[in-house]
Structures are given as structure tokens and as C-alpha cells.
Design a protein around this motif. Structure first.
Motif, PDB file in Angstrom:
ATOM      1  N   UNK A   1       0.817  -1.205   0.000  1.00  0.00           N
ATOM      2  CA  UNK A   1       0.000   0.000   0.000  1.00  0.00           C
ATOM      3  C   UNK A   1       0.856   1.262   0.000  1.00  0.00           C
ATOM      4  N   UNK A   2       0.437   2.249  -0.804  1.00  0.00           N
ATOM      5  CA  UNK A   2       0.974   3.597  -0.731  1.00  0.00           C
ATOM      6  C   UNK A   2       2.490   3.676  -0.792  1.00  0.00           C
ATOM      7  N   UNK A   3       3.054   4.468   0.120  1.00  0.00           N
ATOM      8  CA  UNK A   3       4.495   4.698   0.138  1.00  0.00           C
ATOM      9  C   UNK A   3       5.263   3.419   0.432  1.00  0.00           C
ATOM     10  N   UNK A   4       4.688   2.521   1.246  1.00  0.00           N
ATOM     11  CA  UNK A   4       5.367   1.246   1.508  1.00  0.00           C
ATOM     12  C   UNK A   4       5.661   0.506   0.204  1.00  0.00           C
TER      13      UNK A   4
ATOM     14  N   UNK B   1      13.404  10.497   3.757  1.00  0.00           N
ATOM     15  CA  UNK B   1      12.006  10.557   4.210  1.00  0.00           C
ATOM     16  C   UNK B   1      11.855  11.577   5.340  1.00  0.00           C
ATOM     17  N   UNK B   2      11.235  12.740   5.069  1.00  0.00           N
ATOM     18  CA  UNK B   2      11.135  13.762   6.104  1.00  0.00           C
ATOM     19  C   UNK B   2       9.898  13.650   6.989  1.00  0.00           C
ATOM     20  N   UNK B   3       8.872  12.938   6.523  1.00  0.00           N
ATOM     21  CA  UNK B   3       7.587  12.902   7.216  1.00  0.00           C
ATOM     22  C   UNK B   3       7.071  11.473   7.302  1.00  0.00           C
ATOM     23  N   UNK B   4       5.975  11.282   8.028  1.00  0.00           N
ATOM     24  CA  UNK B   4       5.363   9.960   8.144  1.00  0.00           C
ATOM     25  C   UNK B   4       4.692   9.563   6.835  1.00  0.00           C
ATOM     26  N   UNK B   5       4.432   8.266   6.682  1.00  0.00           N
ATOM     27  CA  UNK B   5       3.764   7.783   5.476  1.00  0.00           C
ATOM     28  C   UNK B   5       2.419   8.461   5.258  1.00  0.00           C
ATOM     29  N   UNK B   6       1.623   8.591   6.319  1.00  0.00           N
ATOM     30  CA  UNK B   6       0.285   9.167   6.159  1.00  0.00           C
ATOM     31  C   UNK B   6       0.354  10.615   5.691  1.00  0.00           C
ATOM     32  N   UNK B   7       1.317  11.374   6.193  1.00  0.00           N
ATOM     33  CA  UNK B   7       1.472  12.764   5.752  1.00  0.00           C
ATOM     34  C   UNK B   7       1.898  12.826   4.290  1.00  0.00           C
TER      35      UNK B   7
ATOM     36  N   UNK C   1       1.483  10.507   1.927  1.00  0.00           N
ATOM     37  CA  UNK C   1       0.433   9.992   1.043  1.00  0.00           C
ATOM     38  C   UNK C   1      -0.690  11.004   0.862  1.00  0.00           C
ATOM     39  N   UNK C   2      -0.860  11.881   1.823  1.00  0.00           N
ATOM     40  CA  UNK C   2      -1.919  12.885   1.736  1.00  0.00           C
ATOM     41  C   UNK C   2      -1.549  14.028   0.791  1.00  0.00           C
ATOM     42  N   UNK C   3      -0.268  14.418   0.789  1.00  0.00           N
ATOM     43  CA  UNK C   3       0.110  15.663   0.126  1.00  0.00           C
ATOM     44  C   UNK C   3       1.089  15.519  -1.029  1.00  0.00           C
ATOM     45  N   UNK C   4       1.821  14.410  -1.108  1.00  0.00           N
ATOM     46  CA  UNK C   4       2.888  14.318  -2.095  1.00  0.00           C
ATOM     47  C   UNK C   4       2.435  13.628  -3.374  1.00  0.00           C
ATOM     48  N   UNK C   5       2.985  14.090  -4.503  1.00  0.00           N
ATOM     49  CA  UNK C   5       2.743  13.443  -5.787  1.00  0.00           C
ATOM     50  C   UNK C   5       3.724  12.283  -5.965  1.00  0.00           C
ATOM     51  N   UNK C   6       3.424  11.355  -6.867  1.00  0.00           N
ATOM     52  CA  UNK C   6       4.388  10.280  -7.150  1.00  0.00           C
ATOM     53  C   UNK C   6       5.745  10.807  -7.590  1.00  0.00           C
ATOM     54  N   UNK C   7       5.755  11.932  -8.294  1.00  0.00           N
ATOM     55  CA  UNK C   7       7.020  12.503  -8.753  1.00  0.00           C
ATOM     56  C   UNK C   7       7.857  13.000  -7.576  1.00  0.00           C
TER      57      UNK C   7
ATOM     58  N   UNK D   1      11.530  11.511  -6.432  1.00  0.00           N
ATOM     59  CA  UNK D   1      12.698  12.369  -6.268  1.00  0.00           C
ATOM     60  C   UNK D   1      13.367  12.150  -4.918  1.00  0.00           C
ATOM     61  N   UNK D   2      12.567  11.997  -3.861  1.00  0.00           N
ATOM     62  CA  UNK D   2      13.153  11.810  -2.535  1.00  0.00           C
ATOM     63  C   UNK D   2      13.670  10.391  -2.332  1.00  0.00           C
ATOM     64  N   UNK D   3      13.130   9.430  -3.077  1.00  0.00           N
ATOM     65  CA  UNK D   3      13.755   8.105  -3.086  1.00  0.00           C
ATOM     66  C   UNK D   3      15.185   8.218  -3.608  1.00  0.00           C
TER      67      UNK D   3
END
Length: 242
Positions: A24-27, A202-208, A210-216, A220-222
């Protein structure tokens, strides 16, 4: 409901699998990205993947290796893997109990070592029993020094970087590695470290995220995490045996 304090290891794994967040999501994005990193270091024609769970990493492994063996301790994950990868040989077994006479050119442990009781023992079995001459062991784990963990400590959300957060508890983690801790376990198992690295700044939690960040932005942060492995969200090692 099974009491976690008395459940067997197989029951514990099945409980985690019953509500898995890995796909799921960022995971899921972290697993796909680590697979892309590992693909730079594949060896040979045969691969043993330990702990594939839903098989996200396996998507990248399967097309490359004519011979693929998957081992997972969860019956439900194993059923999914057999259906999804009919050409692979799939075993339901704890890593401590798995036996084979076969040797593999590449062994993959994606987010395994933080789960097992004795990671050095598992790595030693990789070296002594499962790795072919000239082969490689590839492993990735969460990093205690990740920016988001350090920020959580400053904010008082964690007492230190090693305290389990919500994701750790849900996934049944037994430890959170530092870069030094991971290197120490690999060396204690008698493996030779060829490459150490990281990914996912990774600056924030997964839930934060997934709420605000685009896949791009996530992509980039990966990639940024590869520049700063000591504080990346995930760290990895490519190892061989002398």
C-alpha cells in the motif's frame, strides 16, 4: 483473537499478513525502488527470495531469473505467490526451518532482517548453505537514523530513534537498524560487504506523505536518499562470501 504474548512464530506471521500494509501507498513505492537498486547487482541465473510477502519485489526478480525459489512463513502469502508466480518454486516455511541442497547466485532479503529473531543466524545460513560461489546476498532494512525518526524524537513522539513507531508495531518488527548495526550483523555472519547504501530521504510519516505528495515528489526523494545513506529512510547492503 490470539494473544501476541503466547502465539507461535507462524501465528505471528499470519496475523501480520492478515492486515498487511506492504503493498500500500508509500510502503509499496519503497519496495519497488529497492528492487530497482537490487537489479543493479543481480548475479547469475538463480535466485532465492526470502520473505517476498505479496510479491512486489518478485515482480522485478521473476523476469530476470530462469530459476526462482520463494520462501515465506505465511500460508496466505504463499497461496498468493503460487497463483501470481506459477513458474516459481514456492515454499511455506520459516527461514530457520527451510532446507535445500540447491545453491543460488543471488539471495534477496527485502525487509526481512528486522523481523526475524536471529538475523545473524539467517545471514550465516545464506553464506554457508544457500549461496553459490561468487554469488551475492542483497538486503534492505529501515534505518533508525532516518530524518523522520530523528524529527519524531525532537517532537517527543518517540523517546529515541530505536523506539517502534506505528508502522514498526503493525509489521511486527523486532529491531530498527542503524548503518553500523546492519554492517555489524553482516560481518558477524562471515559475509563480505561489497556495497553499502541507502534510498528514500524521508522527512515525514507515510500518512502525511500519502496525503500531500505526488508520485514525482516521492520518486525524487527516493533518489535523494542514495546521496545521503546515513540519514535515508532505508539502508541496504550487497554482500558476498570469501
Amino acid at each position: 483473537m490470539t494473544d501476541p504474548s503466547t502465539e507461535t512464530e507462524a501465528e505471528r506471521l499470519e496475523r501480520v499478513a492478515a492486515d498487511s500494509w506492504y503493498a500500500q501507498g508509500v510502503n509499496a513505492a519503497t519496495i519497488y525502488y529497492s528492487g530497482r537498486i537490487f537489479a543493479r547487482h543481480w548475479r547469475g541465473d538463480s535466485c532465492l527470495e526470502l520473505g517476498p510477502a505479496e510479491g512486489l519485489m518478485t515482480e522485478q526478480i521473476a523476469p530476470h531469473f530462469p530459476r526462482l525459489v520463494l520462501v515465506d512463513g505465511s500460508a496466505s502469502f504463499v497461496a498468493q505467490l503460487k497463483e501470481r508466480y506459477p513458474d516459481a518454486e514456492v515454499h511455506e516455511a520459516l527461514f530457520e526451518d527451510f532446507t535445500t541442497e540447491e545453491r543460488f547466485d543471488t539471495i534477496v532479503l527485502g525487509h526481512v532482517l528486522e523481523h526475524v529473531e536471529d538475523p545473524v543466524a539467517i545471514l550465516r545460513r545464506c553464506r554457508d548453505e544457500w549461496l553459490a560461489p561468487g554469488g551475492r546476498v542483497l538486503m534492505a532494512v529501515p534505518n533508525a537514523r532516518s530524518l523522520h525518526r530523528q524529527a519524531a524524537v525532537i517532537m517527543g513522539l518517540l523517546k529515541d530513534e530505536f523506539e517502534f513507531n506505528k508502522n514498526d508495531l503493525h509489521h511486527g518488527h523486532r529491531r530498527v537498524y542503524t548503518p553500523e548495526g546492519l554492517r555489524s550483523d553482516v560481518l558477524a555472519a562471515g559475509l563480505r560487504i561489497e556495497i553499502f547504501g541507502g534510498y528514500w530521504l524521508k522527512p515525514l510519516s507515510n500518512s502525511q506523505l500519502e496525503q500531500d505528495w505526488t508520485p514525482e515528489m516521492i520518486e525524487a526523494f527516493m533518489a535523494l536518499g542514495e546521496r545521503y545513506p546515513d540519514i535515508a529512510g532505508e539502508i541496504y547492503i550487497v554482500a558476498g562470501a570469501d
